[in-house]
Design a protein around this motif. Structure first.
Motif, PDB file in Angstrom:
ATOM      1  N   GLY B  81      22.823  69.044  85.198  1.00 31.45           N
ATOM      2  CA  GLY B  81      21.374  70.012  84.704  1.00 31.45           C
ATOM      3  C   GLY B  81      20.492  69.309  84.516  1.00 31.45           C
ATOM      4  N   GLY B  82      19.910  69.648  83.724  1.00 27.72           N
ATOM      5  CA  GLY B  82      20.016  70.825  82.740  1.00 27.72           C
ATOM      6  C   GLY B  82      21.398  70.994  82.058  1.00 27.72           C
ATOM      7  N   GLU B  83      21.507  72.096  81.427  1.00 24.72           N
ATOM      8  CA  GLU B  83      22.730  72.337  80.606  1.00 24.72           C
ATOM      9  C   GLU B  83      23.428  73.636  81.565  1.00 24.72           C
ATOM     10  OE1 GLU B  83      24.871  71.254  78.282  1.00 24.72           O
ATOM     11  OE2 GLU B  83      26.145  72.988  79.109  1.00 24.72           O
ATOM     12  N   PRO B  84      24.536  73.137  82.407  1.00 26.26           N
ATOM     13  CA  PRO B  84      25.204  74.263  83.196  1.00 26.26           C
ATOM     14  C   PRO B  84      25.725  75.610  82.507  1.00 26.26           C
ATOM     15  CG  PRO B  84      25.759  72.239  83.619  1.00 26.26           C
ATOM     16  CD  PRO B  84      24.916  71.885  82.313  1.00 26.26           C
ATOM     17  N   THR B  85      26.075  75.473  81.299  1.00 28.27           N
ATOM     18  CA  THR B  85      26.566  76.781  80.760  1.00 28.27           C
ATOM     19  C   THR B  85      25.550  77.760  80.382  1.00 28.27           C
ATOM     20  OG1 THR B  85      26.488  75.508  78.595  1.00 28.27           O
ATOM     21  CG2 THR B  85      28.794  75.035  79.647  1.00 28.27           C
ATOM     22  N   ILE B  86      24.328  77.257  80.593  1.00 21.69           N
ATOM     23  CA  ILE B  86      23.217  78.427  80.291  1.00 21.69           C
ATOM     24  C   ILE B  86      23.497  79.471  81.444  1.00 21.69           C
ATOM     25  CG2 ILE B  86      20.662  78.797  80.322  1.00 21.69           C
ATOM     26  CD1 ILE B  86      20.396  76.203  78.820  1.00 21.69           C
ATOM     27  N   CYS B  87      24.001  78.985  82.436  1.00 16.84           N
ATOM     28  CA  CYS B  87      24.019  79.967  83.858  1.00 16.84           C
ATOM     29  C   CYS B  87      25.541  80.084  84.422  1.00 16.84           C
ATOM     30  CB  CYS B  87      23.126  79.280  84.878  1.00 16.84           C
ATOM     31  SG  CYS B  87      21.603  78.903  84.569  1.00 16.84           S
ATOM     32  N   LEU B  88      26.230  80.716  83.599  1.00 22.21           N
ATOM     33  CA  LEU B  88      27.719  80.674  83.805  1.00 22.21           C
ATOM     34  C   LEU B  88      28.030  81.363  85.013  1.00 22.21           C
ATOM     35  CD1 LEU B  88      29.302  81.375  80.300  1.00 22.21           C
ATOM     36  CD2 LEU B  88      29.481  79.181  81.519  1.00 22.21           C
ATOM     37  N   ASP B  89      27.125  82.376  85.496  1.00 19.83           N
ATOM     38  CA  ASP B  89      27.552  83.007  86.743  1.00 19.83           C
ATOM     39  C   ASP B  89      27.447  81.972  87.883  1.00 19.83           C
ATOM     40  OD1 ASP B  89      27.531  85.323  85.681  1.00 19.83           O
ATOM     41  OD2 ASP B  89      25.668  86.134  86.053  1.00 19.83           O
ATOM     42  N   ARG B  90      26.489  81.067  87.819  1.00 23.94           N
ATOM     43  CA  ARG B  90      26.495  79.934  88.751  1.00 23.94           C
ATOM     44  C   ARG B  90      27.741  79.158  88.725  1.00 23.94           C
ATOM     45  NH1 ARG B  90      20.049  78.710  87.916  1.00 23.94           N
ATOM     46  NH2 ARG B  90      19.310  80.634  87.830  1.00 23.94           N
ATOM     47  N   VAL B  91      28.090  78.557  87.458  1.00 26.57           N
ATOM     48  CA  VAL B  91      29.039  77.838  87.475  1.00 26.57           C
ATOM     49  C   VAL B  91      30.290  78.667  87.941  1.00 26.57           C
ATOM     50  CG1 VAL B  91      30.859  76.837  85.663  1.00 26.57           C
ATOM     51  CG2 VAL B  91      28.317  76.914  85.138  1.00 26.57           C
ATOM     52  N   GLU B  92      30.355  79.924  87.645  1.00 21.62           N
ATOM     53  CA  GLU B  92      31.542  80.450  88.351  1.00 21.62           C
ATOM     54  C   GLU B  92      31.603  80.712  89.792  1.00 21.62           C
ATOM     55  OE1 GLU B  92      31.922  84.693  87.037  1.00 21.62           O
ATOM     56  OE2 GLU B  92      33.938  84.323  86.753  1.00 21.62           O
ATOM     57  N   ALA B  93      30.456  80.774  90.327  1.00 22.95           N
ATOM     58  CA  ALA B  93      30.303  80.530  91.525  1.00 22.95           C
ATOM     59  C   ALA B  93      30.839  79.684  92.631  1.00 22.95           C
ATOM     60  CB  ALA B  93      28.721  80.749  92.378  1.00 22.95           C
ATOM     61  N   PHE B  94      30.730  78.276  91.802  1.00 23.89           N
ATOM     62  CA  PHE B  94      31.199  77.225  92.087  1.00 23.89           C
ATOM     63  C   PHE B  94      32.753  77.286  92.008  1.00 23.89           C
ATOM     64  CE2 PHE B  94      27.127  75.351  91.822  1.00 23.89           C
ATOM     65  CZ  PHE B  94      26.770  74.657  92.885  1.00 23.89           C
ATOM     66  N   TYR B  95      32.963  77.640  90.746  1.00 24.26           N
ATOM     67  CA  TYR B  95      34.573  77.372  90.215  1.00 24.26           C
ATOM     68  C   TYR B  95      35.697  78.326  91.063  1.00 24.26           C
ATOM     69  CZ  TYR B  95      38.602  77.896  86.950  1.00 24.26           C
ATOM     70  OH  TYR B  95      39.754  77.753  86.485  1.00 24.26           O
ATOM     71  N   SER B  96      35.013  79.309  91.432  1.00 27.23           N
ATOM     72  CA  SER B  96      35.536  80.253  92.288  1.00 27.23           C
ATOM     73  C   SER B  96      35.980  79.601  93.854  1.00 27.23           C
ATOM     74  CB  SER B  96      35.115  81.728  92.135  1.00 27.23           C
ATOM     75  OG  SER B  96      34.091  81.711  92.866  1.00 27.23           O
ATOM     76  N   ARG B  97      35.214  79.025  94.093  1.00 24.00           N
ATOM     77  CA  ARG B  97      35.248  78.336  95.665  1.00 24.00           C
ATOM     78  C   ARG B  97      35.691  76.934  95.743  1.00 24.00           C
ATOM     79  NH1 ARG B  97      31.368  81.971  95.078  1.00 24.00           N
ATOM     80  NH2 ARG B  97      30.912  83.335  97.011  1.00 24.00           N
ATOM     81  N   LEU B  98      35.287  76.014  94.779  1.00 20.60           N
ATOM     82  CA  LEU B  98      35.667  74.590  95.036  1.00 20.60           C
ATOM     83  C   LEU B  98      36.165  74.086  93.559  1.00 20.60           C
ATOM     84  CD1 LEU B  98      32.320  73.319  96.401  1.00 20.60           C
ATOM     85  CD2 LEU B  98      34.530  72.895  97.542  1.00 20.60           C
ATOM     86  N   PRO B  99      37.095  72.943  93.705  1.00 21.31           N
ATOM     87  CA  PRO B  99      37.526  72.094  92.365  1.00 21.31           C
ATOM     88  C   PRO B  99      36.091  71.812  91.948  1.00 21.31           C
ATOM     89  CG  PRO B  99      38.641  71.399  94.384  1.00 21.31           C
ATOM     90  CD  PRO B  99      37.622  72.360  94.978  1.00 21.31           C
ATOM     91  N   THR B 100      35.952  71.837  90.701  1.00 20.84           N
ATOM     92  CA  THR B 100      34.618  71.966  89.871  1.00 20.84           C
ATOM     93  C   THR B 100      34.833  71.191  88.600  1.00 20.84           C
ATOM     94  OG1 THR B 100      33.947  73.958  90.957  1.00 20.84           O
ATOM     95  CG2 THR B 100      32.812  73.248  89.131  1.00 20.84           C
ATOM     96  N   PHE B 101      33.980  70.454  88.513  1.00 18.98           N
ATOM     97  CA  PHE B 101      33.476  69.735  87.014  1.00 18.98           C
ATOM     98  C   PHE B 101      32.361  70.104  86.527  1.00 18.98           C
ATOM     99  CE2 PHE B 101      31.585  66.295  85.022  1.00 18.98           C
ATOM    100  CZ  PHE B 101      32.433  66.014  83.704  1.00 18.98           C
TER     101      PHE B 101
END
Ligand code: SF4
Ligand code: SF4
Lengths: 84, 332
Positions: B81-101
């Motif tokens: 980021g920035g701080e990704p955990t501010i936008c957990l919906d976006r993090v989830e969009a990645f996490y549900s589609r791809l191996p994500t860190f």
């Protein structure tokens, strides 16, 4: 036909040795069955370099999507032969 | 001709085999331009990258974008980021589609019921004093409370020159909360006064990093060769820098000749259109850049160069394993 593949195999080995500056190997001693990725450490960038020369020399097109199939010199030679 | 089998015994060959086909294709995503901290020398804000692009707010656009990334062959999304955990919906969009860190400062806990296996790397910039000086507050008490004993989280400990002689204490603090640790170095040019690596200090910290790995092999995820490469900037007779860096965004890389690099690598800004030059800030001086991921990747993309002696190849395997562990491709 078999002779063609043999000749192409030797030539591909030579291209590979020259382009990638491989040491301690000649076109004749390069094992055509050896796994280039796993055993020699050839990566897709190396393959692209070799593919450029091969394409020019044999007037064929090597599709990038096919790189994953081209894991030995033998496979490359057969691939070239089929397209000539 | 040297080949992998001719250099390795059975045990090492098995280790090699478990990583040789991974074919990791990563890209980096700025999830947001906002952060709940303002660390001194944060490359993102100090180089105005937060202003480089207007953040995309439409979640659906993120989803379409991520699907496209997947089609492009990306199999590891590294969220920063920035701080990704501010936008957990976006993090989830990645996490549900791809191996994500997900890189985070750890102040916001990633809810594990929603993200059971998301690998989280928590940043830590040193001891209490350094944390306060550089980040305005000591984040460790909060982040360690949030992630204590979490098997999908580890600390990304950025060592500053002031940490020489003090790293063991930090390793112990982290071990005591049941987490693992990966060490990296603060870069020289992050605009922070008095935090400048001298040659001697780099030698000292290399020895200390080796020592930590020796003493705490179950806690420290690292390798001696990585310590060597990151502290000396050398791999064989080659010098790390712009001409060698593997972590340059591929479509805008105009280097000629082009060095070995991460295939298909892009660092995307949060507008999902702008591409940043590399995995870190464009204003950073490549000749003093100490970016950990770039140094690791430098070794990883140069596999063939390491197939020249048993020790060189083992060094390569250890660095690759370290990377694969940090991003959950193989178990700790
Ligand atoms: S927490 Fe990370 S993104 Fe936020 S200011 Fe600090 S270094 Fe930058
Ligand atoms: S700043 Fe570092 S990561 Fe970026 S291009 Fe330069 S050397 Fe590579």
């Amino acid at each position: 036909m078999a002779k063609d593949v043999e000749n192409i195999t030797i030539r591909i080995a030579e291209i590979m040795i020259n382009e990638l500056k491989l040491e301690d190997v000649t076109p004749e001693t390069f094992d055509p069955e050896i796994d280039l990725v796993d055993e020699v450490g050839i990566d897709s960038m190396d393959l692209a370099t070799v593919a450029l020369v091969v394409q020019d020399e044999y007037g064929i097109r090597i599709d990038e999507d096919d790189y994953q199939k081209l894991t030995t010199i033998r496979f490359i030679a057969e691939y070239v032969q089929e397209r000539m | 001709m040297k080949t992998v089998s001719s250099l390795l015994d059975e045990e090492w060959h098995k280790r090699y085999k478990s990583i040789s086909k991974l074919n990791i294709r990563s890209s980096i995503y700025d999830v947001t331009n906002r952060c709940n901290l303002r660390c001194k020398g944060c490359f993102f804000f100090s180089s105005d990258e937060d202003k480089a692009a207007k953040e995309e707010m439409d979640l659906q656009k993120w989803e379409v974008f991520i699907d496209r990334e997947k089609e492009r062959g990306v199999n590891l999304a590294i969220l920063i980021g920035g701080e990704p955990t501010i936008c957990l919906d976006r993090v989830e969009a990645f996490y549900s589609r791809l191996p994500t860190f997900c890189a985070t400062n750890g102040l916001i806990k990633v809810p594990r019921d929603r993200f059971p296996h998301l690998m989280v790397g928590i940043s830590l910039w040193g001891d209490e004093e350094d944390e306060k000086l550089l980040r305005g507050k000591d984040t460790f008490p909060i982040s360690s409370r949030n992630y204590e004993g979490d098997s999908h989280a580890y600390y990304l400990y950025t060592i500053t020159p002031k940490q020489i002689g003090k790293t063991e204490r930090i390793v112990n603090r982290i071990r005591d909360v049941g987490l693992k640790i990966h060490m990296q170095l603060l870069s020289n040019d992050e605009g922070v006064e008095e935090f400048f690596w001298t040659h001697e200090e780099l030698k000292d910290i290399r020895a200390e990093m080796d020592d930590m790995l020796d003493k705490y092999p179950d806690v420290v995820i690292s390798s001696n060769y990585y310590h060597e490469v990151i502290t000396t900037g050398k791999m064989f007779d080659r010098q790390f820098g712009w001409g060698e860096c593997p972590s340059v965004t591929e479509p805008i890389d105009r280097r000629d000749p082009r060095p070995k690099h991460l295939m298909g690598f892009i660092r995307w800004a949060s507008d999902l259109k702008t591409m940043h030059r590399c995995c870190t800030s464009e204003t950073r001086d490549c000749s003093t850049c100490k970016d950990g991921a770039a140094h690791m990747s430098w070794v990883m993309v140069n596999k063939r160069a390491h197939i020249r002696s048993e020790q060189d190849l083992k060094n390569w395997i250890e660095v690759y394993e370290m990377f694969a562990k940090l991003y959950q491709f193989i178990p700790w």
